[in-house]
Design an enzyme around this catalytic site. Structure first.
Site, short mmCIF file in Angstrom:
data_model
loop_
_atom_site.label_atom_id
_atom_site.label_comp_id
_atom_site.label_asym_id
_atom_site.label_seq_id
_atom_site.Cartn_x
_atom_site.Cartn_y
_atom_site.Cartn_z
N HIS A 53 7.14 10.13 -27.09
CA HIS A 53 6.15 10.91 -26.34
C HIS A 53 6.34 12.42 -26.55
CE1 HIS A 53 3.40 11.97 -23.10
NE2 HIS A 53 4.34 12.77 -22.61
N GLU A 98 8.70 18.71 -24.09
CA GLU A 98 8.09 19.05 -22.79
C GLU A 98 8.64 20.37 -22.25
OE1 GLU A 98 5.70 17.30 -20.96
OE2 GLU A 98 5.71 15.28 -21.82
N LYS A 140 6.44 23.38 -13.21
CA LYS A 140 5.62 22.22 -12.82
C LYS A 140 5.35 22.25 -11.32
CE LYS A 140 4.67 17.43 -13.35
NZ LYS A 140 4.83 16.19 -14.08
N LYS A 154 2.83 11.56 -10.25
CA LYS A 154 1.95 10.71 -11.05
C LYS A 154 2.71 9.46 -11.47
CE LYS A 154 -1.02 13.66 -13.81
NZ LYS A 154 -1.52 13.69 -15.18
N HIS A 160 -1.23 12.00 -26.92
CA HIS A 160 -1.47 10.60 -26.55
C HIS A 160 -2.15 9.85 -27.69
CE1 HIS A 160 -1.33 11.25 -21.89
NE2 HIS A 160 -0.13 11.14 -22.43
N ARG A 208 -3.95 21.70 -12.42
CA ARG A 208 -2.89 20.82 -12.92
C ARG A 208 -3.14 20.32 -14.33
NH1 ARG A 208 0.33 16.06 -9.64
NH2 ARG A 208 1.53 15.35 -11.41
N ASN A 237 -1.34 19.09 -19.18
CA ASN A 237 -1.68 18.19 -20.29
C ASN A 237 -1.76 18.92 -21.63
OD1 ASN A 237 -1.83 15.99 -18.59
ND2 ASN A 237 -3.98 16.35 -18.09
N GLU A 263 -4.79 16.79 -9.57
CA GLU A 263 -5.33 17.16 -10.88
C GLU A 263 -6.84 17.38 -10.85
OE1 GLU A 263 -3.17 15.46 -14.30
OE2 GLU A 263 -5.15 15.17 -15.18
N HIS A 315 -1.25 17.12 -24.85
CA HIS A 315 -1.26 15.69 -24.55
C HIS A 315 -2.51 14.97 -25.04
CE1 HIS A 315 2.30 16.53 -22.29
NE2 HIS A 315 2.40 15.30 -21.85
N ARG A 367 0.82 -1.23 0.00
CA ARG A 367 0.00 0.00 0.00
C ARG A 367 0.84 1.27 0.00
NH1 ARG A 367 -2.81 -3.02 3.86
NH2 ARG A 367 -4.66 -4.02 2.97
N1 LIG Z 1 4.29 10.75 -14.65
C1 LIG Z 1 4.22 11.87 -15.33
O1 LIG Z 1 3.84 12.93 -14.80
C2 LIG Z 1 4.63 11.88 -16.78
C3 LIG Z 1 4.83 13.10 -17.44
C4 LIG Z 1 5.29 13.08 -18.76
C5 LIG Z 1 5.54 11.86 -19.38
N2 LIG Z 1 5.33 10.69 -18.72
C6 LIG Z 1 5.60 9.39 -19.35
O2 LIG Z 1 7.00 9.29 -19.61
C7 LIG Z 1 7.18 8.34 -20.66
C8 LIG Z 1 8.24 8.83 -21.61
O3 LIG Z 1 9.45 8.98 -20.91
P1 LIG Z 1 10.85 9.09 -21.67
O4 LIG Z 1 10.72 9.97 -22.83
O5 LIG Z 1 11.85 9.39 -20.64
O6 LIG Z 1 11.03 7.62 -22.29
P2 LIG Z 1 11.84 6.31 -21.87
O7 LIG Z 1 11.74 6.05 -20.43
O8 LIG Z 1 11.41 5.24 -22.80
O9 LIG Z 1 13.35 6.66 -22.23
C9 LIG Z 1 13.68 6.88 -23.58
C10 LIG Z 1 14.72 5.88 -24.10
O10 LIG Z 1 16.00 6.27 -23.66
C11 LIG Z 1 16.63 5.22 -22.93
N3 LIG Z 1 17.38 5.92 -21.91
C12 LIG Z 1 16.91 6.53 -20.79
N4 LIG Z 1 17.89 7.20 -20.18
C13 LIG Z 1 19.01 7.01 -20.92
C14 LIG Z 1 20.34 7.48 -20.81
N5 LIG Z 1 20.70 8.33 -19.85
N6 LIG Z 1 21.24 7.05 -21.72
C15 LIG Z 1 20.87 6.23 -22.73
N7 LIG Z 1 19.62 5.79 -22.91
C16 LIG Z 1 18.71 6.17 -22.00
C17 LIG Z 1 15.51 4.35 -22.47
O11 LIG Z 1 15.93 3.03 -22.27
C18 LIG Z 1 14.54 4.45 -23.63
O12 LIG Z 1 14.94 3.58 -24.65
C19 LIG Z 1 5.83 8.17 -21.33
O13 LIG Z 1 5.34 6.87 -21.02
C20 LIG Z 1 4.96 9.23 -20.69
O14 LIG Z 1 3.62 8.85 -20.60
C21 LIG Z 1 4.89 10.68 -17.44
ZN LIG Z 2 4.18 14.34 -21.22
#
Ligand SMILES: NC(=O)c1ccc[n+]([C@@H]2O[C@H](COP(=O)([O-])OP(=O)(O)OC[C@H]3O[C@@H](n4cnc5c(N)ncnc54)[C@H](O)[C@@H]3O)[C@@H](O)[C@H]2O)c1
Ligand SMILES: [Zn+2]
Length: 378
Positions: free
Chosen positions: A268, A189, A231, A147, A256, A245, A249, A241, A252, A125
């Protein structure tokens, strides 16, 4: 140029956590976690790519501070942001004997952060979570704000929880190994945060994006810290949210949907880039924004070499994905639109209007077109 470490504090209903943006490597993670959490048993979650470059340093830093560390490695990519990956983490933690005193440390991009974050939110939990974001996108966006989520079927982030971390440790040195396409996607972003709360960053990006991408990523520190401040100021006002907040988005809803429809051919941050342009075009056609907003966004995206042409995405498939993602209430869908730079808000849009746009996309070369004109469009 000396790049300084930035320290911010994010407050939430149950406390607060520090966000450290440092030009340094992961060495500082050990002492900080020890100071904040004491000596603990840590499930260090990462993905295969990040493991190759940064796992050893993270393990070394954490063990050096006295923690005991078990490593859990996920396959990379959005296709693995699934309940199956979450279950894999749960089963591994069970077999390793982790109890409610566990700390989950997410070392990776937004995907590792979201999946490991949801694991921390649900394990017994809820246990302590440390975010160590290693992509620009994760540093400016996903690691802050609490999130967490996984996708279900074709729908993004449908299983999730709010679970603030105890610490966010953003080491810009980890970005040196990030593929340049991923770095640019993170700038998507950054542009979003700029539109929401720091419009002056748009012209900075336009002038300096090439330099920022080409230079040592450590030089991104002030930009990353500025985005986190935007942020932070929003999530502190609306942790769950309920209202304000939602502006985070921006881009997005379309983004999405584009990710889903293209089966993640666009990253993304790239999909969000196109999504912001589409949202602007929609707002203009409704008379809720003016072309200069879209022009400023497109100029910044172009400088960042991010996709910015939304016209191919006004399709039935994208609309269907939007409607799967969004609740329709009283025949209306909530959209986030930028009335002006620095003025982003949610606004309801009639479903029948939206349907019409996806049959005949809004011609934003005609900014004078008004809500009524659009409604009377056959
Ligand atoms: N929780 C939230 O508030 C929030 C906000 C925005 C986005 N997101 C989510 O984040 C995700 C996208 O995240 P992302 O763009 O970081 O993608 P990701 O986690 O897939 O990373 C991108 C790629 O880079 C690689 N990688 C990561 N760090 C590296 C490094 N330092 N050196 C070499 N390779 C590396 C990863 O293995 C992957 O292949 C989406 O699923 C999105 O929905 C969440
Ligand atoms: Zn995002």
């Amino acid at each position: 140029m000396t790049v300084l470490t930035h320290r911010l504090t994010v407050r939430h209903a149950a406390g607060s956590y520090p966000v450290v943006v440092t030009p340094d490597d992961l060495a500082g993670l050990g002492p900080l976690t020890r100071e904040l959490l004491g000596v603990r048993r840590i499930a260090l979650v990462t993905d295969e790519n990040v493991a190759r470059f940064h796992l050893e340093a993270a393990e070394h830093a954490l063990r050096g501070a006295g923690h005991s560390v078990e490593v859990l490695v996920l396959p990379p990519g959005e296709a693995n942001k699934t309940p199956a990956s979450l279950e894999h983490l749960w089963l591994s933690m069970a077999s390793l004997g982790f109890d409610r005193g566990a700390v989950v440390c997410a070392l990776g991009g937004g995907i590792v952060g979201d999946v490991a974050g949801l694991c921390a939110a649900t394990w017994h939990r809820g246990v302590d979570l440390v975010q160590v974001p290693t992509t620009l996108l994760a540093q400016v966006a996903s690691s802050v704000g609490g999130k967490t989520a996984v996708n279900l079927g074709g729908t993004k982030n449908v299983i999730g929880a709010f679970h603030p971390p105890r610490l966010v440790y953003a080491s810009l040195a980890t970005l040196t190994t990030l593929p340049v396409r991923e770095l640019r996607a993170g700038l998507g972003e950054v542009v979003k945060h700029a539109v929401i709360g720091r419009p002056e960053l748009l012209s900075q990006l336009e002038a300096e994006a090439e330099e920022l991408v080409g230079a040592r990523p450590q030089t991104l520190a002030p930009l990353v810290a500025a985005c986190i401040e935007v942020k932070r100021d929003i999530v502190e006002r609306d942790e769950r949210e309920a209202g304000p907040r939602q502006v985070l988005n921006f881009g997005h809803t379309f983004g999405h949907a584009i990710e889903t429809v293209t089966n993640h051919a666009l990253l993304h941050g790239e999909a969000v880039a196109v999504g912001m342009v589409a949202a602007c075009r929609l707002a203009e056609a409704l008379g809720l924004s003016t072309p200069h907003v879209r022009t400023a966004i497109v100029s910044a995206l172009r400088a960042c070499e991010l996709p910015h042409d939304d016209r191919a995405y006004w399709t039935q498939a994208v609309l269907n994905a939007i409607l799967r993602d969004k609740k329709v209430r009283g025949g209306q869908v909530q959209f986030v639109i930028a009335a002006d730079l620095g003025h982003v808000a949610t606004t309801p849009i009639d479903l029948d209007v939206l349907h019409r746009f996806f049959v005949k996309p809004p011609a934003s070369t005609e900014p004078e077109s008004t809500y009524d004109a659009v409604r009377s469009d056959p």
